[in-house]
Scaffold this motif. Sequence first.
Motif, PDB file in Angstrom:
ATOM      1  N   GLU A   1       0.838  -1.190   0.000  1.00  0.00           N
ATOM      2  CA  GLU A   1       0.000   0.000   0.000  1.00  0.00           C
ATOM      3  C   GLU A   1       0.873   1.240   0.000  1.00  0.00           C
ATOM      4  O   GLU A   1       2.007   1.218   0.468  1.00  0.00           O
ATOM      5  CB  GLU A   1      -0.959   0.011   1.188  1.00  0.00           C
ATOM      6  N   ALA A   2       0.335   2.300  -0.559  1.00  0.00           N
ATOM      7  CA  ALA A   2       1.045   3.577  -0.589  1.00  0.00           C
ATOM      8  C   ALA A   2       0.716   4.332   0.691  1.00  0.00           C
ATOM      9  O   ALA A   2      -0.455   4.578   0.992  1.00  0.00           O
ATOM     10  CB  ALA A   2       0.628   4.389  -1.805  1.00  0.00           C
TER      11      ALA A   2
ATOM     12  N   ASP B   1       4.576  14.430  -0.701  1.00  0.00           N
ATOM     13  CA  ASP B   1       4.981  15.103  -1.939  1.00  0.00           C
ATOM     14  C   ASP B   1       3.804  15.421  -2.847  1.00  0.00           C
ATOM     15  O   ASP B   1       3.985  16.033  -3.894  1.00  0.00           O
ATOM     16  CB  ASP B   1       5.977  14.233  -2.707  1.00  0.00           C
ATOM     17  N   GLY B   2       2.615  14.993  -2.492  1.00  0.00           N
ATOM     18  CA  GLY B   2       1.422  15.313  -3.279  1.00  0.00           C
ATOM     19  C   GLY B   2       1.173  14.350  -4.428  1.00  0.00           C
ATOM     20  O   GLY B   2       0.450  14.679  -5.361  1.00  0.00           O
TER      21      GLY B   2
ATOM     22  N   CYS C   1       1.897   7.587  -5.937  1.00  0.00           N
ATOM     23  CA  CYS C   1       3.132   7.681  -5.167  1.00  0.00           C
ATOM     24  C   CYS C   1       4.025   6.486  -5.478  1.00  0.00           C
ATOM     25  O   CYS C   1       3.569   5.343  -5.455  1.00  0.00           O
ATOM     26  CB  CYS C   1       2.833   7.730  -3.669  1.00  0.00           C
ATOM     27  N   PRO C   2       5.316   6.716  -5.778  1.00  0.00           N
ATOM     28  CA  PRO C   2       6.206   5.595  -6.103  1.00  0.00           C
ATOM     29  C   PRO C   2       6.655   4.798  -4.881  1.00  0.00           C
ATOM     30  O   PRO C   2       7.267   3.758  -5.022  1.00  0.00           O
ATOM     31  CB  PRO C   2       7.396   6.284  -6.769  1.00  0.00           C
ATOM     32  N   GLU C   3       6.357   5.270  -3.689  1.00  0.00           N
ATOM     33  CA  GLU C   3       6.762   4.570  -2.466  1.00  0.00           C
ATOM     34  C   GLU C   3       5.637   3.652  -2.018  1.00  0.00           C
ATOM     35  O   GLU C   3       4.506   4.068  -1.841  1.00  0.00           O
ATOM     36  CB  GLU C   3       7.083   5.575  -1.365  1.00  0.00           C
ATOM     37  N   LEU C   4       5.965   2.373  -1.833  1.00  0.00           N
ATOM     38  CA  LEU C   4       4.989   1.387  -1.393  1.00  0.00           C
ATOM     39  C   LEU C   4       5.540   0.648  -0.184  1.00  0.00           C
ATOM     40  O   LEU C   4       6.747   0.506  -0.028  1.00  0.00           O
ATOM     41  CB  LEU C   4       4.681   0.391  -2.517  1.00  0.00           C
TER      42      LEU C   4
END
Length: 70
Positions: free
Chosen positions: A18-19, A24-25, A30-33
């Motif tokens: 999940e993100a 960063d909006g 979002c590339p972070e999971l």
Amino acid sequence: MSERELRCVICDGDMMFEAPPCADGHDDDCPELVCTRCGAAEVIAPIVVHLWWTPQSPRKRIAPQQRRAA
């Protein structure tokens, strides 16, 4: 939070990721999971390839030398 199923290297299996809330909006993109089982972080980043093509004048092609009869 958006969820995706990816392979977790810590859990050694397909797990739900999940993100987390993105500062960063990016929202759902979002590339972070984060793995929902072990908490391992995964960063998904697209690979961008830039190709610079400059048109050049057509090259004069020369035919290879042909065999000559003796």
